[in-house]
Design an enzyme around this catalytic site. Structure first.
Site, mmCIF file in Angstrom:
data_model
loop_
_atom_site.group_PDB
_atom_site.id
_atom_site.type_symbol
_atom_site.label_atom_id
_atom_site.label_comp_id
_atom_site.label_asym_id
_atom_site.label_seq_id
_atom_site.Cartn_x
_atom_site.Cartn_y
_atom_site.Cartn_z
ATOM 1 N N GLY A 1 -3.992 -4.486 -4.447
ATOM 2 C CA GLY A 1 -5.074 -3.575 -4.816
ATOM 3 C C GLY A 1 -4.460 -2.264 -5.230
ATOM 4 O O GLY A 1 -3.833 -1.599 -4.421
ATOM 5 N N HIS A 2 -4.580 -1.928 -6.494
ATOM 6 C CA HIS A 2 -4.003 -0.669 -6.974
ATOM 7 C C HIS A 2 -5.126 0.307 -7.261
ATOM 8 O O HIS A 2 -5.987 0.031 -8.083
ATOM 9 C CB HIS A 2 -3.214 -0.895 -8.253
ATOM 10 C CG HIS A 2 -2.023 -1.776 -8.074
ATOM 11 N ND1 HIS A 2 -1.164 -1.648 -7.010
ATOM 12 C CD2 HIS A 2 -1.542 -2.777 -8.816
ATOM 13 C CE1 HIS A 2 -0.208 -2.541 -7.112
ATOM 14 N NE2 HIS A 2 -0.425 -3.250 -8.190
ATOM 15 N N GLN B 1 2.511 -6.193 -3.154
ATOM 16 C CA GLN B 1 2.721 -6.111 -1.694
ATOM 17 C C GLN B 1 3.996 -5.300 -1.404
ATOM 18 O O GLN B 1 4.303 -4.397 -2.158
ATOM 19 C CB GLN B 1 2.792 -7.501 -1.057
ATOM 20 C CG GLN B 1 1.468 -8.268 -1.065
ATOM 21 C CD GLN B 1 1.173 -8.942 -2.383
ATOM 22 O OE1 GLN B 1 2.003 -9.617 -2.951
ATOM 23 N NE2 GLN B 1 -0.028 -8.767 -2.886
ATOM 24 N N LYS C 1 2.324 2.146 -5.068
ATOM 25 C CA LYS C 1 3.024 1.624 -6.266
ATOM 26 C C LYS C 1 2.211 1.862 -7.530
ATOM 27 O O LYS C 1 2.768 2.110 -8.582
ATOM 28 C CB LYS C 1 3.276 0.112 -6.126
ATOM 29 C CG LYS C 1 4.258 -0.267 -5.056
ATOM 30 C CD LYS C 1 4.464 -1.759 -5.013
ATOM 31 C CE LYS C 1 3.258 -2.535 -4.537
ATOM 32 N NZ LYS C 1 2.847 -2.305 -3.137
ATOM 33 N N ASP D 1 0.811 -1.230 0.000
ATOM 34 C CA ASP D 1 0.000 0.000 0.000
ATOM 35 C C ASP D 1 0.837 1.270 0.000
ATOM 36 O O ASP D 1 0.426 2.298 0.540
ATOM 37 C CB ASP D 1 -0.972 0.028 1.209
ATOM 38 C CG ASP D 1 -1.775 -1.240 1.315
ATOM 39 O OD1 ASP D 1 -2.247 -1.722 0.276
ATOM 40 O OD2 ASP D 1 -1.898 -1.768 2.432
#
Ligand code: IMP
Length: 426
Positions: A40-41, A222, A16, A13
């Site tokens: 999750g982006h 991650q 990225k 988180d």
């Protein structure tokens, strides 16, 4: 060859998605090499927010090719939900723009069920419940179903039957509901038909692309501190998150990785259990959470929040072989009059400046905290480094000095243009 590898330098988180999105401008092919839908982006395109879990962040660039690499674990249902979401933005992947590795493993419904059952037990670590750990366990136990099996229904049937048999025994032992073979197989066969044109030998594709002078961007998932070997074990994910993981996870040689950029927030967050030396007490943590909107993109969970941890950052830089840092959410830290930084740890009366190998020792360390000059004000409109308040420039200089890395990019807001790029990756 000027390839780039981007990895998270903390517990995930770090932002990225935005960094990869910006750097995709300098690449032709964006490659994910580990993890699955636990990532999750959150991407912002033309003011619209898109959250992707499996597709690389590069997917929002129509002219780029995205690769889901060999080392990933892919949940086909999730992927088939994610792809149409990009339709309104005219970004729905095509077989030219998306290549799925035939070697990647599948995350199946029984993996998610096993994840859920374990997480409801005594040894929960706060996973994303996406079935990631159980899918990697099947891979290591050599009973996993792979993407290439989708191309051969007879092989798929055989492998699925064996894998489900074992999974059902484990589900039963944990008091869960076993799963039936036929509907599972029927769903997979239907999904295989939809995805067949996307399935290739991605390692071969990448080799050809590199020979044709295409530039690669390897997108880590991650963060380094969640790496299966180098993270805070056992509070980690089940795959490699290191830049070097791209070699195995994409089927390329180490020379292909190019410059490694670690992404770090100006503070730290963590979701799930595990040691977090610089975690702030409430209400400080709540203030960071509120200012930075720190809620998980995958699970919606409130993130644990704390101050920038230099020993952890130095450690992540070492094990991932970072050359540069991308510093995100500097604008969030600007909300604090006296931002704090963890400069070292005290363990059993001794000062240490790196992460101990045992998470139990890490849980015992006392952070040595230091307040730094505030750099209040709205940084979101600042577009060049010299335009930042002196306190913010000092903060960046301190990070560079302490980590021996160059901060090549600073993010001062969620939008693409709220970024200060200090180095052109051409
Ligand atoms: P898993 O990867 O779902 O098995 O979860 C293992 C640990 O990694 C848990 O603490 C999760 O919260 C954490 N984790 C997994 N993926 C991410 C991510 O993309 N961002 C932040 N934490 C993650």
């Amino acid at each position: 060859m000027n390839n780039i590898s981007v990895v998270g330098a903390q517990w995930g988180d770090e932002g990225k998605g935005k960094v990869v999105d910006l750097l995709t401008g300098f690449a032709d092919v964006v490659v994910r090499f580990s993890g699955g839908a636990n990532a999750g982006h959150t991407l912002v395109v033309a003011g619209q927010q898109v959250i992707v879990h499996l597709l690389p962040s590069g997917v929002i660039h129509r002219e780029k090719t995205c690769v889901l690499g060999d080392g990933m674990v892919i949940d086909l249902s999730g992927l088939l939900e994610e792809m149409p979401q990009l339709e309104p933005l005219n970004l729905r992947p095509t077989p030219e723009s998306l290549k799925i590795s035939a070697r990647a493993h599948l995350v199946l419904p029984y993996h998610r069920e096993l994840d859920r059952l374990r997480e409801s037990g005594r040894r929960a670590i706060g996973t994303t419940l996406r079935g990631i750990g159980p899918a990697y366990e099947d891979r290591a136990a050599r009973r996993g179903c792979r993407v290439c099996d989708l191309l051969h229904p007879d092989r798929l049937r055989e492998r699925l039957r064996c894998a489900l048999e074992v999974a059902n025994l484990r589900i039963q032992a944990l008091g869960g509901q076993t799963m039936a073979f036929d509907p599972l197989e029927a769903t997979l066969v239907a999904q295989a038909e939809q995805l067949r044109p996307f399935i290739v030998d991605t390692s071969l594709y990448l080799q050809r692309a590199m020979r044709a002078n295409k530039r690669m961007l390897f997108e880590g998932a991650q963060g380094i501190l969640l790496d299966i070997d180098h993270g805070t074990y056992p509070y980690v994910t089940s795959s490699t998150t290191l830049a070097g993981g791209a070699c195995g996870g994409a089927g390329v040689g180490p020379h292909a990785l190019g410059d490694v950029i670690g992404v770090t927030k100006a503070y730290v967050t963590r979701v799930g259990e595990g040691p977090f030396p610089s975690e702030a007490p409430e209400p400080e943590a709540e203030a960071l959470r509120k200012a930075g909107h720190e809620f998980g993109a995958t699970t919606g969970r409130p993130r644990r929040c704390g101050w920038l941890d230099l020993p952890a950052l130095r450690y992540a830089a070492r094990v991932a072989g970072m050359r540069y840092l991308a510093l995100t959410k500097l604008d969030v830290l600007a909300n604090f009059d006296r931002p704090t930084v963890c400069v070292a740890y005290q363990l059993d009366g001794q000062r240490i400046d790196s992460l101990p190998p045992d998470a139990e020792d890490l849980a015992k360390v006392e952070p040595v905290l230091q307040e730094v000059e505030g750099f209040g004000g709205d940084l979101r409109g600042v577009s060049d480094f010299q335009g930042l308040p002196a306190g913010a420039r000092d903060f960046v200089a301190m990070i560079e000095r302490e980590t021996d890395l160059e901060v090549c990019l600073l993010s001062v807001g969620p939008q693409r243009d709220q970024t200060i790029l200090r180095r052109a990756f051409r």
